[in-house]
Design a protein around this motif. Structure first.
Motif, short mmCIF file in Angstrom:
data_model
loop_
_atom_site.label_atom_id
_atom_site.label_comp_id
_atom_site.label_asym_id
_atom_site.label_seq_id
_atom_site.Cartn_x
_atom_site.Cartn_y
_atom_site.Cartn_z
N PHE A 55 35.82 22.63 10.91
CA PHE A 55 36.99 21.98 11.47
C PHE A 55 37.54 20.96 10.47
O PHE A 55 36.76 20.22 9.87
N PHE A 56 38.85 20.92 10.32
CA PHE A 56 39.51 19.86 9.57
C PHE A 56 40.29 19.03 10.58
O PHE A 56 41.25 19.52 11.19
N SER A 57 39.88 17.77 10.76
CA SER A 57 40.48 16.95 11.81
C SER A 57 40.56 15.49 11.39
O SER A 57 39.54 14.90 11.02
N PRO A 58 41.75 14.88 11.45
CA PRO A 58 41.82 13.42 11.31
C PRO A 58 41.14 12.75 12.50
O PRO A 58 40.98 13.35 13.56
N LYS A 59 40.80 11.48 12.33
CA LYS A 59 40.11 10.77 13.41
C LYS A 59 41.04 10.54 14.59
O LYS A 59 40.64 10.67 15.73
N ARG A 60 42.28 10.12 14.34
CA ARG A 60 43.27 9.88 15.39
C ARG A 60 42.73 8.98 16.49
O ARG A 60 42.55 9.39 17.64
N GLY A 61 42.44 7.74 16.12
CA GLY A 61 41.85 6.84 17.11
C GLY A 61 40.47 7.33 17.49
O GLY A 61 39.62 7.56 16.64
N ASP A 62 40.25 7.54 18.79
CA ASP A 62 38.94 8.02 19.23
C ASP A 62 38.97 9.51 19.60
O ASP A 62 38.01 10.02 20.17
N SER A 63 40.06 10.23 19.27
CA SER A 63 40.16 11.62 19.73
C SER A 63 39.10 12.51 19.10
O SER A 63 38.48 13.33 19.79
N LEU A 64 38.86 12.38 17.80
CA LEU A 64 37.82 13.19 17.16
C LEU A 64 36.45 12.82 17.70
O LEU A 64 35.62 13.70 17.99
N ASP A 65 36.19 11.52 17.86
CA ASP A 65 34.90 11.09 18.39
C ASP A 65 34.66 11.64 19.79
O ASP A 65 33.54 12.07 20.12
N LYS A 66 35.69 11.64 20.61
CA LYS A 66 35.55 12.18 21.97
C LYS A 66 35.25 13.67 21.94
O LYS A 66 34.45 14.17 22.74
N PHE A 67 35.89 14.40 21.03
CA PHE A 67 35.60 15.83 20.91
C PHE A 67 34.15 16.05 20.48
O PHE A 67 33.46 16.92 21.03
N LEU A 68 33.68 15.24 19.54
CA LEU A 68 32.31 15.41 19.07
C LEU A 68 31.29 15.05 20.15
O LEU A 68 30.17 15.56 20.15
N GLU A 69 31.67 14.18 21.08
CA GLU A 69 30.80 13.94 22.23
C GLU A 69 30.63 15.22 23.05
O GLU A 69 29.54 15.53 23.53
N LYS A 70 31.73 15.98 23.20
CA LYS A 70 31.65 17.27 23.91
C LYS A 70 30.79 18.26 23.13
O LYS A 70 30.06 19.07 23.73
N ILE A 71 30.86 18.20 21.81
CA ILE A 71 30.01 19.07 20.99
C ILE A 71 28.54 18.74 21.21
O ILE A 71 27.70 19.64 21.39
N LYS A 72 28.21 17.45 21.27
CA LYS A 72 26.83 17.03 21.54
C LYS A 72 26.39 17.50 22.93
O LYS A 72 25.27 18.00 23.10
N GLU A 73 27.26 17.31 23.91
CA GLU A 73 26.93 17.72 25.28
C GLU A 73 26.70 19.23 25.38
O GLU A 73 25.99 19.69 26.28
#
Length: 305
Positions: free
Chosen positions: A241-259
């Motif tokens: 995946f190529f993704s800018p951070k965009r605030g917390d949007s990438l972090d939130k997606f990666l939380e779903k990846i962990k889940e």
């Protein structure tokens, strides 16, 4: 897909905004022609890693679309011709399709810079794709998938999107460049990231690629689940995946990846030329006045089981 600052607006509110734009007065033919000349931000803003130019027509009959020629910066590589929409307004049909399929409309807006960065990374790492089956998610006009098909000797490339209008453009672009793919099988696919449609995917893939697909948080769960589903169909497999951070949007997606019990790594400096362009833009070289790292620079995220 690139867009403005993150918003908490509901999808329905965003679609009403699309509807409002669609109902505004349509531009004259002269205004549309000007829009073609200023095709998208891709021609004036971006990393400029893959040279491109508008293909001029003496007597254009379609003022909604234009064709852009991309010159792949390696010896003996074919040129790629992508047709994309150029008008700066939404149509009522765009709103209707967004509602019908529960999707956003960003794939029609322009060729987003993160897609170009992904395409450039893929051509610079062609060995990674050789003889592999590859799927691009949320592909927009499909530049990265087409580059993979044209230069990496992948065995198969499927270029997918959840918006049927976008998939129509993808198929047109595949048809226009069919002679560039050699022995690589290339096809388009309508693919929505929801639970019900995963059973319709009969193919297996060694590599998943995507760019700028993590902005809208309401799609995070579906995207994480489709990635997990594809990774589990064949092992080993990997998502890039190529993704800018965009605030917390990438972090939130990666939380779903962990889940989802998936593993991931994040790399900031993954290519010398892309990193060089990033630093030039951060130092204000003038080619992208609104450039800002959090919003514009795509991180490399690798996801696996």
């Amino acid at each position: 897909m690139e867009t403005g600052a993150p918003t908490t607006a509901k999808p329905s509110s965003l679609r009403w905004k699309i509807l409002r734009q669609a109902l505004l007065r349509k531009p004259t033919d002269e205004q549309s022609a000007i829009g073609v000349k200023r095709i998208t931000r891709k021609t004036t803003q971006g990393f400029n890693l893959i040279p491109s130019n508008l293909v001029e027509e003496d007597h254009p009959t379609n003022l909604t679309d234009a064709t852009v020629c991309y010159t792949i910066p390696i010896d003996s590589a074919p040129k790629l011709y992508l047709t994309q929409r150029v008008v700066d307004r939404a149509e009522l049909s765009d709103f209707e399709i967004c509602n019908q399929y529960n999707i956003d409309n960003t794939g029609l807006v322009c060729q987003w810079p993160s897609e170009e960065a992904l395409a450039y990374f893929c051509l610079r790492n062609a060995d990674m794709f050789r003889s592999k089956r590859v799927i691009e998610l949320g592909a927009g006009y499909g530049l990265a998938g087409l580059v993979i098909a044209a230069v990496t000797e992948a065995s198969e490339v499927v270029i997918s999107d959840g918006n049927p209008q976008v998939v129509d453009y993808i198929q047109r672009n595949i048809d226009a460049n069919s002679k560039a793919f050699g022995g690589t099988r290339v096809k388009s696919m309508m693919l929505h990231w929801n639970q019900n449609e995963k059973s319709n995917i009969s193919s297996t893939f060694d590599l998943i690629v995507a760019s700028d697909c993590t902005f809208f948080k309401e799609f995070h769960n579906g995207l994480a689940q489709i990635v997990k589903f594809l990774l589990e169909k064949v092992r080993p497999a990997e998502a890039i995946f190529f993704s800018p951070k965009r605030g917390d949007s990438l972090d939130k997606f990666l939380e779903k990846i962990k889940e989802s019990n998936l593993c991931f790594s994040i790399t900031e400096n993954y290519d010398t030329e892309i990193w060089k362009r990033h630093n030039q833009l951060m130092n204000g070289d003038g080619s992208w006045p609104s450039y800002e790292k959090d919003h514009c620079y795509p991180l490399l995220v690798r996801i696996a089981l």
